[in-house]
Motif scaffolding. Sequence first.
Motif, PDB file in Angstrom:
ATOM      1  N   GLU A 157       0.554  -1.417  -0.045  1.00 22.85           N
ATOM      2  CA  GLU A 157      -0.320   0.302   0.217  1.00 22.85           C
ATOM      3  C   GLU A 157       0.832   1.265  -0.193  1.00 22.85           C
ATOM      4  N   THR A 158       2.026   1.381   0.749  1.00 25.34           N
ATOM      5  CA  THR A 158       2.634   2.280   0.658  1.00 25.34           C
ATOM      6  C   THR A 158       3.561   2.824  -0.397  1.00 25.34           C
ATOM      7  N   VAL A 159       3.696   1.480  -1.096  1.00 26.22           N
ATOM      8  CA  VAL A 159       4.458   1.572  -2.506  1.00 26.22           C
ATOM      9  C   VAL A 159       3.339   2.056  -3.624  1.00 26.22           C
ATOM     10  N   SER A 160       1.833   1.774  -3.323  1.00 23.77           N
ATOM     11  CA  SER A 160       1.412   2.061  -4.306  1.00 23.77           C
ATOM     12  C   SER A 160       1.257   4.222  -3.953  1.00 23.77           C
ATOM     13  N   ARG A 161       0.571   4.051  -3.103  1.00 20.86           N
ATOM     14  CA  ARG A 161       0.473   5.528  -2.339  1.00 20.86           C
ATOM     15  C   ARG A 161       1.426   6.796  -3.538  1.00 20.86           C
ATOM     16  N   ALA A 162       2.946   5.595  -3.104  1.00 18.24           N
ATOM     17  CA  ALA A 162       4.229   6.394  -3.687  1.00 18.24           C
ATOM     18  C   ALA A 162       3.973   6.731  -5.102  1.00 18.24           C
ATOM     19  N   VAL A 163       3.900   5.886  -5.356  1.00 18.76           N
ATOM     20  CA  VAL A 163       3.998   5.913  -6.681  1.00 18.76           C
ATOM     21  C   VAL A 163       2.293   6.911  -7.002  1.00 18.76           C
ATOM     22  N   GLU A 164       1.392   6.826  -7.196  1.00 18.96           N
ATOM     23  CA  GLU A 164       0.491   7.499  -7.050  1.00 18.96           C
ATOM     24  C   GLU A 164       1.115   8.706  -7.113  1.00 18.96           C
ATOM     25  N   LEU A 165       1.462   9.756  -6.509  1.00 11.19           N
ATOM     26  CA  LEU A 165       2.037  10.512  -5.890  1.00 11.19           C
ATOM     27  C   LEU A 165       3.162  11.241  -6.667  1.00 11.19           C
ATOM     28  N   LEU A 166       3.710  10.215  -6.928  1.00  2.00           N
ATOM     29  CA  LEU A 166       5.017  10.739  -8.265  1.00  2.00           C
ATOM     30  C   LEU A 166       4.173  11.197  -9.390  1.00  2.00           C
ATOM     31  N   GLU A 181       0.967  11.944  -9.812  1.00  2.00           N
ATOM     32  CA  GLU A 181       1.157  13.831  -9.415  1.00  2.00           C
ATOM     33  C   GLU A 181       1.592  14.690  -9.518  1.00  2.00           C
ATOM     34  N   LYS A 182       2.571  14.496  -9.654  1.00  2.00           N
ATOM     35  CA  LYS A 182       3.209  16.135  -9.056  1.00  2.00           C
ATOM     36  C   LYS A 182       4.409  16.140 -10.859  1.00  2.00           C
ATOM     37  N   GLY A 183       3.775  14.551 -11.591  1.00  2.00           N
ATOM     38  CA  GLY A 183       4.446  14.945 -12.131  1.00  2.00           C
ATOM     39  C   GLY A 183       6.018  14.243 -12.292  1.00  2.00           C
ATOM     40  N   LEU A 184       6.557  13.921 -11.563  1.00  2.00           N
ATOM     41  CA  LEU A 184       7.694  13.327 -11.434  1.00  2.00           C
ATOM     42  C   LEU A 184       8.203  11.956 -12.134  1.00  2.00           C
ATOM     43  N   THR A 185       6.652  11.215 -12.733  1.00  2.00           N
ATOM     44  CA  THR A 185       6.797  10.297 -13.667  1.00  2.00           C
ATOM     45  C   THR A 185       6.224   9.997 -14.076  1.00  2.00           C
ATOM     46  N   SER A 186       5.503   9.288 -15.518  1.00  2.00           N
ATOM     47  CA  SER A 186       4.100   8.860 -16.384  1.00  2.00           C
ATOM     48  C   SER A 186       4.453   8.158 -16.345  1.00  2.00           C
ATOM     49  N   THR A 187       2.797   7.000 -16.320  1.00  2.00           N
ATOM     50  CA  THR A 187       2.045   6.025 -17.251  1.00  2.00           C
ATOM     51  C   THR A 187       3.490   5.406 -17.832  1.00  2.00           C
ATOM     52  N   GLY A 188       4.279   4.056 -17.570  1.00  2.00           N
ATOM     53  CA  GLY A 188       5.050   3.092 -19.159  1.00  2.00           C
ATOM     54  C   GLY A 188       6.400   2.990 -18.521  1.00  2.00           C
ATOM     55  N   ASP A 189       6.740   4.417 -17.527  1.00  3.13           N
ATOM     56  CA  ASP A 189       8.097   4.760 -17.108  1.00  3.13           C
ATOM     57  C   ASP A 189       8.499   3.297 -15.759  1.00  3.13           C
ATOM     58  N   THR A 190      10.187   3.593 -16.008  1.00  2.00           N
ATOM     59  CA  THR A 190      10.806   2.279 -15.221  1.00  2.00           C
ATOM     60  C   THR A 190      10.800   3.060 -13.776  1.00  2.00           C
ATOM     61  N   ILE A 191      10.476   2.830 -13.115  1.00  2.00           N
ATOM     62  CA  ILE A 191      11.120   2.746 -11.508  1.00  2.00           C
ATOM     63  C   ILE A 191      12.025   2.094 -10.953  1.00  2.00           C
ATOM     64  N   VAL A 192      13.568   2.266 -10.601  1.00  2.46           N
ATOM     65  CA  VAL A 192      14.199   1.259  -8.971  1.00  2.46           C
ATOM     66  C   VAL A 192      13.010   1.810  -7.533  1.00  2.46           C
ATOM     67  N   ILE A 193      12.916   1.045  -6.913  1.00  6.51           N
ATOM     68  CA  ILE A 193      12.735   1.044  -5.316  1.00  6.51           C
ATOM     69  C   ILE A 193      13.318   0.684  -4.557  1.00  6.51           C
ATOM     70  N   THR A 194      14.111   0.754  -3.662  1.00  8.19           N
ATOM     71  CA  THR A 194      14.827   0.643  -3.087  1.00  8.19           C
ATOM     72  C   THR A 194      14.587   0.961  -1.443  1.00  8.19           C
ATOM     73  N   SER A 195      14.877  -0.333  -0.907  1.00 12.83           N
ATOM     74  CA  SER A 195      14.408   0.300   0.599  1.00 12.83           C
ATOM     75  C   SER A 195      14.828  -0.984   2.194  1.00 12.83           C
ATOM     76  N   ASP A 196      15.045  -1.021   2.923  1.00 12.35           N
ATOM     77  CA  ASP A 196      15.194  -1.864   4.469  1.00 12.35           C
ATOM     78  C   ASP A 196      13.876  -2.239   5.440  1.00 12.35           C
ATOM     79  N   MET A 197      12.775  -1.388   4.703  1.00 11.26           N
ATOM     80  CA  MET A 197      11.669  -1.594   5.668  1.00 11.26           C
ATOM     81  C   MET A 197      10.250  -2.238   4.861  1.00 11.26           C
ATOM     82  N   LEU A 198      10.858  -1.951   3.646  1.00 18.63           N
ATOM     83  CA  LEU A 198       9.022  -2.585   3.036  1.00 18.63           C
ATOM     84  C   LEU A 198       9.177  -4.303   3.258  1.00 18.63           C
ATOM     85  N   VAL A 199       8.687  -4.258   4.346  1.00 23.35           N
ATOM     86  CA  VAL A 199       8.139  -5.668   4.525  1.00 23.35           C
ATOM     87  C   VAL A 199       7.233  -5.439   6.181  1.00 23.35           C
ATOM     88  N   LYS A 200       6.511  -6.490   6.051  1.00 26.39           N
ATOM     89  CA  LYS A 200       5.470  -6.276   7.455  1.00 26.39           C
ATOM     90  C   LYS A 200       5.523  -7.339   8.812  1.00 26.39           C
TER      91      LYS A 200
END
Length: 476
Positions: A432-441, A443-462
């Motif tokens: 859910e955190t990732v999905s909200r982040a991508v939506e925000l990107l 919305e802010k015009g920082l990415t567009s549909t079809g763009d590739t992004i790399v996501i990295t973290s040490d905390m994206l787990v339950k």
Amino acid sequence: MSKIVCTIGPNTCDIESIERLAETGMDIVRLNMSHGTHDWHRTVIYNAREVNAKGRFNLGILLDTKGPEVRSGDLKAPIKVKRGQKFIWTIRKDVETFDDFTVDVSYDDFVNDVHIGDTLLVDGGMCSFLCTEVTGTDVVSECVDGGTLTSRRHLNVRGKSASLPAITAKDWEDIKFGMEMNVDFYALSFVKHEDDVATLRDYLRENNSKALVLSKIESADAVKRLQPILEVSDGAMVARGDLGAEIPIEDVPLVQDQIVNINRALRKPTIVATHMLESMITYPTPTRAEVADITEAVRQGADATMLSGETANGSYPYKALHVMVTVAESVVSQDSALSENDLFSPVLRSQESNLQDPRLDLAYGASTMASRLNVAAIVVFTRVGTYAKLVASTRPRCPIIAFTPDGDLVRRLTLFWGVKPIQLDFSTDPEETVSRAVELLVEKGLTSTGDTIVITSDMLVKDNNTVNTIQVRTVH
């Protein structure tokens, strides 16, 4: 990618001016505590935060301490001095008026710090004098380079630092003011020893401030202890004006390069400051040498460059900032041509600190993958900022979008190379955190549909477990 610090002054202190500077490319607001009252600086901070509240910018606030300066006294009228003229610098307090070629000095130990044969510099070299005699109250000198001396001029002794405490009583009052206003960075002037930095950092932490302490390297003593000073600091500012008055001027570029290299190995930011576009205080276009100076700072790998009088009281503050933005962007845009330059490649492992964060390999992996896949951005999720700083230190070829729930951390991250920080509350469900982040990107015009992004973290787990991850996703 390279950040820009702007000094705010009478010409740029209102909300409209600060917003215009932000629109032009300013990332951090600098408050020069050598000038202005606390009430004036408080108003500037409020104005900057009002600009932030509109949602388009996250301007950081940097408080630059005055430090232990040695200055000449007040004059009734400017004094013109010529080469060969005798001139006296005095600490006498029992005289109301002096003759035309004597001026008092604010520092009583001046007569102990200066010795026969020393060179005295006024305002970094606008005038210079050779010491020929020292008495109990006077330093007698002969003018070497003439000029006009006015009131309260800054004095240096070539190759020496004044025997003054690094943090003065005024500095402590300004630091307390900064804590009251929750500023994001402190630039500590005239650092001479790592203990100076440790004293301030300990004081801030004891008072629950997470502000970063940047050591201003501008004294001969600091140059002798660069490594231990930078290891204790959160970052550094290369203050080349006073530095060039205390060490041979031809050594300044070499010391600047050394500071940037040490900090890159330590994964800490460096600001290159002073005289970047000095001519644009008066003229609407820069000199070619100034353009080359900015280019060199960016290619060395400095996280930020800084404007001082250009934006504080210059005639062309927005043009000066635009030039700095344009030059920095030009350097980065020629990535392919400069791919062998250290700016666009990782620091050699042999140059790095012995104490490595285990997440550094993951940061390198994310940066390398982003480069090979030509992604739109690297997205980092961080609570304390360390992960975003590690990714920034690898100098990837794309923006680094750092999501964090901490609003104060957002502003502190504005200093780091390539990092665009955004505040986002994290969900207990990582997807859910990732999905909200991508939506925000999007919305802010920082990415567009079809763009590739790399996501990295040490905390994206339950379940409060941590797993180091790198993901490649396509924006839908």
